[in-house]
Design a protein around this motif. Structure first.
Motif, short mmCIF file in Angstrom:
data_model
loop_
_atom_site.label_atom_id
_atom_site.label_comp_id
_atom_site.label_asym_id
_atom_site.label_seq_id
_atom_site.Cartn_x
_atom_site.Cartn_y
_atom_site.Cartn_z
N SER A 101 0.85 -1.38 -0.40
CA SER A 101 0.06 -0.17 -0.01
C SER A 101 1.10 1.37 0.06
N TYR A 102 2.02 1.32 0.40
CA TYR A 102 3.30 2.24 0.00
C TYR A 102 3.52 2.35 -1.34
N LYS A 103 3.60 3.73 -1.59
CA LYS A 103 4.38 3.95 -2.64
C LYS A 103 5.71 4.53 -3.19
N TRP A 104 5.97 4.85 -3.57
CA TRP A 104 7.21 6.13 -4.12
C TRP A 104 6.44 6.88 -4.71
N ARG A 105 6.45 8.74 -4.00
CA ARG A 105 5.99 9.55 -4.86
C ARG A 105 6.81 10.91 -5.41
N GLU A 106 6.49 11.36 -6.57
CA GLU A 106 8.05 12.31 -5.89
C GLU A 106 6.18 13.67 -6.45
N TYR A 107 7.07 14.55 -5.75
CA TYR A 107 6.44 16.65 -6.38
C TYR A 107 7.49 17.51 -6.35
N HIS A 108 7.33 17.77 -7.82
CA HIS A 108 8.00 18.58 -8.21
C HIS A 108 7.55 20.02 -8.32
N ALA A 109 8.20 21.35 -8.12
CA ALA A 109 6.97 22.70 -8.09
C ALA A 109 7.97 23.46 -8.54
N ARG A 137 7.42 8.50 0.54
CA ARG A 137 6.82 6.65 0.62
C ARG A 137 6.04 7.34 0.93
N SER A 138 4.70 6.75 0.72
CA SER A 138 3.23 7.62 1.55
C SER A 138 2.23 6.28 0.58
N GLN A 139 1.46 6.14 1.91
CA GLN A 139 -0.24 5.05 1.47
C GLN A 139 -0.47 6.61 0.38
N THR A 140 -0.47 7.80 0.46
CA THR A 140 -1.49 8.69 -0.51
C THR A 140 -0.66 9.46 -0.35
N ASP A 141 -1.14 9.69 -1.90
CA ASP A 141 -0.67 11.25 -2.19
C ASP A 141 -0.55 12.23 -1.70
N LEU A 142 0.43 12.65 -1.72
CA LEU A 142 0.26 14.01 -0.09
C LEU A 142 0.36 15.33 -0.76
N GLY A 143 0.19 15.18 -2.22
CA GLY A 143 0.95 16.45 -3.12
C GLY A 143 -0.01 17.58 -3.03
N ASP A 144 -1.56 17.20 -2.76
CA ASP A 144 -2.18 18.50 -2.61
C ASP A 144 -1.40 19.74 -1.09
N THR A 184 7.78 8.11 6.31
CA THR A 184 8.62 9.08 7.00
C THR A 184 9.90 8.52 6.41
N ASP A 185 9.68 8.21 4.96
CA ASP A 185 11.10 8.33 4.27
C ASP A 185 10.73 9.34 2.97
N CYS A 186 11.56 10.61 3.55
CA CYS A 186 11.32 11.31 2.23
C CYS A 186 12.31 12.65 2.37
N MET A 187 13.20 12.68 1.04
CA MET A 187 13.82 13.56 0.75
C MET A 187 13.08 14.75 0.20
N VAL A 188 13.02 15.79 1.10
CA VAL A 188 12.73 17.51 0.46
C VAL A 188 13.54 18.44 0.36
N GLU A 189 13.77 19.32 -1.04
CA GLU A 189 14.88 19.20 -1.47
C GLU A 189 13.63 20.91 -1.84
N ILE A 190 14.47 22.48 -1.42
CA ILE A 190 14.15 23.29 -2.01
C ILE A 190 15.23 24.32 -1.69
N GLY A 191 15.47 24.77 -3.16
CA GLY A 191 16.30 25.68 -3.53
C GLY A 191 17.96 24.80 -3.36
N GLY A 192 18.27 23.98 -3.30
CA GLY A 192 19.05 23.12 -3.03
C GLY A 192 19.53 22.83 -1.48
N ASP A 193 18.73 23.18 -0.45
CA ASP A 193 18.73 23.03 0.67
C ASP A 193 18.12 21.20 0.96
N LEU A 194 18.59 21.08 1.68
CA LEU A 194 17.83 19.25 1.85
C LEU A 194 17.25 19.01 3.44
#
Length: 336
Positions: free
Chosen positions: A22-30, A42-49, A184-194
């Motif tokens: 039920s967990y899937k790797w997902r991406e968000y780009h903006a 990695r999440s059970q649901t799409d958290l893009g919104d 709990t498994d995630c990488m957030v990169e904003i302008g090169g800061d992670l």
């Protein structure tokens, strides 16, 4: 061709494995806060919104270009109560400034403008009296949040620009939201800061590239080294891509000292900081540029859970090399 096929096969295996759970790797780009945002989780649901709404909330609070933002209101001197976002970034900035002995300070906006790195792109060198006048309003540790939630400023002319810590702060805020929602498994990169947490899709710590300080190179990124990390924040700062020259041909980097009021003359070409959170890493990376290599390494030695890597010009000890790399004792192993 074989290497490319191997990478495709690894990716396909990850997708196939994810489809059985039920967990899937997902991406968000903006594009947000004036820069690129890239998120893997990695999440059970799409958290893009939820990601989009959180980013919009942060930007609407902290943008100095939005006259309706709370930070713009404080800068104008309006009588407002700071919301939770403004309070948290103020408190983080205050703490970071104190950690660095004032080398990091988000109230240096008047100096940034004076030297032509803000909305004013003047190439004129400011006078001593102009610098002294601007310095009189600088100093976040002379500001405070009052008991009723208002921000008390050092002077009426004190203004806040959280750009030097805001990207890291936003990465932490999004990572926190993802974790609260089970990602709990995630990488957030904003302008090169992670902000990094848990495992990467490979089941290992996150593998990051640190760019070489290639002067005036804004389109491509040349790797200096790679590093594996998790459960931390990391940020890199440098002057090699943002500088200007005055009418006499003198070149100034964009890092302004909150102490002298002048562009920093430093042996540090770039500074990479690992900290418990991305906001702290972001602010300390800027401070390292102000302090220079010796004082920056001394600062790191006196701070818990902080590791730094500095790139300086080559010297007699680095024959045949373009740069010299200095690290704090606990900086993790790197790969070329």
């Amino acid at each position: 061709m074989k290497a490319a096929l191997k990478l495709i096969m690894i990716f396909y295996a990850l997708v196939a494995a994810a489809s059985c759970s039920s967990y899937k790797w997902r991406e968000y780009h903006a594009f947000t806060c004036g820069t690129a945002c890239n998120i893997i989780y990695r999440s059970q649901t799409d958290l893009g919104d939820s990601i989009a709404s959180h980013l919009q909330l942060i930007e609407s609070c902290l943008s100095i270009f939005n006259p309706q933002s709370p930070v713009s209101a404080v800068n104008r001197g309006d009588d407002i109560i700071a919301d939770s976002i403004l309070r948290r970034i103020f408190e983080k900035s205050y703490t970071t400034s104190a950690m660095t002995g004032g080398a990091f300070d988000p109230t240096i906006g008047p100096l940034v403008e004076l030297w032509g790195f803000g909305s004013n792109h003047s190439s004129c060198t400011p006078t001593d009296s102009q610098i002294d006048s601007a310095l009189a309003s600088v100093g976040i540790t002379r500001c405070a949040i009052t008991a009723d939630g208002r921000i008390s400023k050092k002077s009426d002319k004190t203004t806040f620009n959280f750009g030097a810590i805001g990207k890291g702060f936003a990465a932490d805020e999004i990572a926190g939201m993802l974790q609260r929602n089970g990602a709990t498994d995630c990488m957030v990169e904003i302008g090169g800061d992670l902000a990094l947490h848990g495992s990467s899709p490979r089941g290992t710590p996150w593998i990051l590239q640190v760019d070489a300080p290639i002067e005036n190179n804004t389109d491509t990124h040349e790797r200096l080294l790679k590093i594996e990390l998790t459960d931390c924040g990391i940020a890199t700062s440098g002057n090699y891509r943002n500088y200007r020259s005055d009418s006499l041909g003198n070149r100034y980097g964009h890092t302004i000292s909150p102490v002298t009021g002048r562009p920093v003359i430093s042996d540090v070409l770039s500074a990479t900081v690992i900290a418990p959170d991305a906001a702290t890493a972001d602010g300390l990376a800027t401070a390292c540029m102000v302090l220079g290599s010796n004082r920056a390494l001394d600062m790191a030695a006196h701070l818990d859970s902080i590791e730094i890597m500095l790139v300086t010009p080559a010297d007699s000890t680095t024959s045949g090399m373009q740069w010299k790399i200095l690290t704090s004792p606990g900086f993790p192993p790197t790969q070329q």
